[in-house]
Write an enzyme that holds these catalytic residues in place. Structure first.
Site: not given
Ligand SMILES: *Cc1c(COP(=O)(O)O)cnc(C)c1O
Length: 424
Positions: A264, A236, A141
């Site tokens: 985050k 990511d 994701y």
């Molecule tokens: C949470 C997450 C996102 C998206 O971040 P948001 O701040 O919710 O837009 C993208 N990549 C990873 C791996 C994530 O865990």
């Protein structure tokens, strides 16, 4: 019941009553609770229940909720105003911290969410290479931008709409989706698309599909293949950045990606994202280069102050050692209880993240993750919630531990999870 009243009111005005789908509890049943306060490892619901929280606001709260040092940093920044629309000193300090802790990041641009970070990194990879196609992996994701919302994990998986309505087929055609941990699939995709792949994006430890570890040598193979083909390798690390080590999974696995996305934890609980990497690539961004990317609130002083405080609290590696001990304690309690009960399960854990798959199959990709018994998970989730432990309300999300869980809290949580498993 105040939460149920709030939810009824919310459902009239907010789609599904929530501002992010997984919060609606659809896959575990029941109605979500509303939270009016959070301190340390504990959430206080609108109904005055106290819950031990292993969601940790989906990862950011590595120091627990409302940590006094972070709160003070926000308060100090707040005294001087909330947004300037000009550069501010905090942005420079944040860039210095990120580039120091994550050496592959030579230059960094702040934005407002993980979704923005990955979306911008993809655009930059395309602008840098002059190519259109990207590779992502099933179950990873990367937020909800069009190019990346294809066979995605997290809420997109839980809700059974891996491909969202509203994403044009012509966009989706530019995204090649491969199974994780499959070298042959990667080699084949590169052979089938010569000089066409701008970037490969992945969660180096996929954790929006539970928690999957790469096979030995897989990430190195990917690094070599992308380098050979002039393809931008994007880690990511929105979730794993500063969660498992200051330098993220790339530090643990000793792999240097070209670009990294963060979010985050680096916001200390405020909305933030960042992307960065090789200076020659980053310098393709406006105003240096032709790749446009911008944000009214990017580098926001409150968010920067919170994030800087959160990162400084992690400066000492001892924090990670402590977190890993808590992770190991939970893993052995949960795995032990499941084994004693004779329930086939996998309990992968690394540092302060773990998940529970109710399956006898080792999980190494989306297909094997989906062998988990989601109905059994839902019962486990509800049992824990009834006893005061809040796990992520989805069979495909990782659980997070904070430094605030240390001591009596983690002992109590392990006891509750163990007791619930006995009743499954
Ligand atoms: C949470 C997450 C996102 C998206 O971040 P948001 O701040 O919710 O837009 C993208 N990549 C990873 C791996 C994530 O865990």
């Amino acid at each position: 019941m105040i939460s149920s009243d709030l939810f009824e009111r919310a459902k009239k005005l907010i789609p599904g009553g929530v501002n992010s789908p997984v919060r609606a509890f659809r896959s575990v049943g029941g109605a979500p609770f509303f939270v009016k306060a959070a301190h340390g490892a504990t959430l206080t619901t609108a109904d005055d229940r106290e819950l031990i929280d292993f969601v940790c606001t989906w990862g950011p709260a590595i120091h627990g909720h409302n940590h006094p040092v972070i709160r003070d940093a926000i308060a100090a920044a707040l005294n001087n105003g909330t947004s300037f629309g000009t550069p501010n000193p905090y942005e420079v300090e944040m860039a210095e911290l990120i580039t120091t802790y994550v050496p592959s990041i030579e230059k960094v641009r702040m934005c407002n969410s993980g979704t923005e970070a990955t979306m911008s990194a993809i655009r930059l990879a395309r602008g840098f290479t002059g190519r259109d196609k990207i590779i992502k992996f099933a179950g990873c994701y990367h937020g909800h931008s069009d190019s990346l919302l294809i066979k995605a994990g997290s809420g997109a998986l839980t809700h059974g709409h891996p491909d969202s309505a509203g994403v044009p087929a012509s966009f989706a055609q530019e995204t090649i989706v491969l199974p994780f941990n499959d070298r042959d699939a990667l080699t084949a995709a590169f052979s089938a698309n010569p000089d066409a792949i701008a970037g490969v994006i992945l969660e180096p430890y996929p954790a929006n599909v539970g928690l999957i570890r790469p096979d030995e040598g897989y990430l190195r193979f990917l690094r070599e293949l992308t380098a050979q083909h002039g393809t931008v390798l994007i880690f990511d690390e929105v979730m794993t950045g500063f969660r498992l080590a200051k330098g993220g999974v790339q530090e643990i696995e000793a792999i240097t990606p070209d670009l990294t996305t963060l979010g985050k934890i680096i916001g200390g609980g405020l909305p933030v994202g960042a992307f960065g990497g090789r200076a020659d690539i980053m310098d393709r961004l406006a105003p240096e280069g032709p790749v446009y990317q911008a944000g009214t609130l990017s580098g926001n002083p409150l968010a920067m102050a919170a994030g800087i405080a959160a990162l400084k609290l992690l400066a000492d590696d001892e924090a990670y050692a402590r977190l890993a001990r808590l992770g190991a304690q939970v893993q052995s309690a949960v795995a032990g209880a499941l084994a004693a009960k004779g329930i086939a399960a996998q309990v992968p854990q690394t540092g302060s993240m773990w998940c529970t798959y109710f399956t006898d199959q080792p999980v190494r990709d989306l297909t094997t993750a989906q062998t988990t018994d989601a109905e059994l998970f839902a019962r486990y989730f509800r049992g824990c919630l009834d006893q005061g432990v809040y796990l992520p309300p989805s069979a495909y999300e990782a659980c997070f531990i904070s430094t605030a869980h240390e001591g009596a809290v983690i002992d109590k949580a392990c006891e509750i999870m163990t007791d619930v498993i006995k009743t499954l």
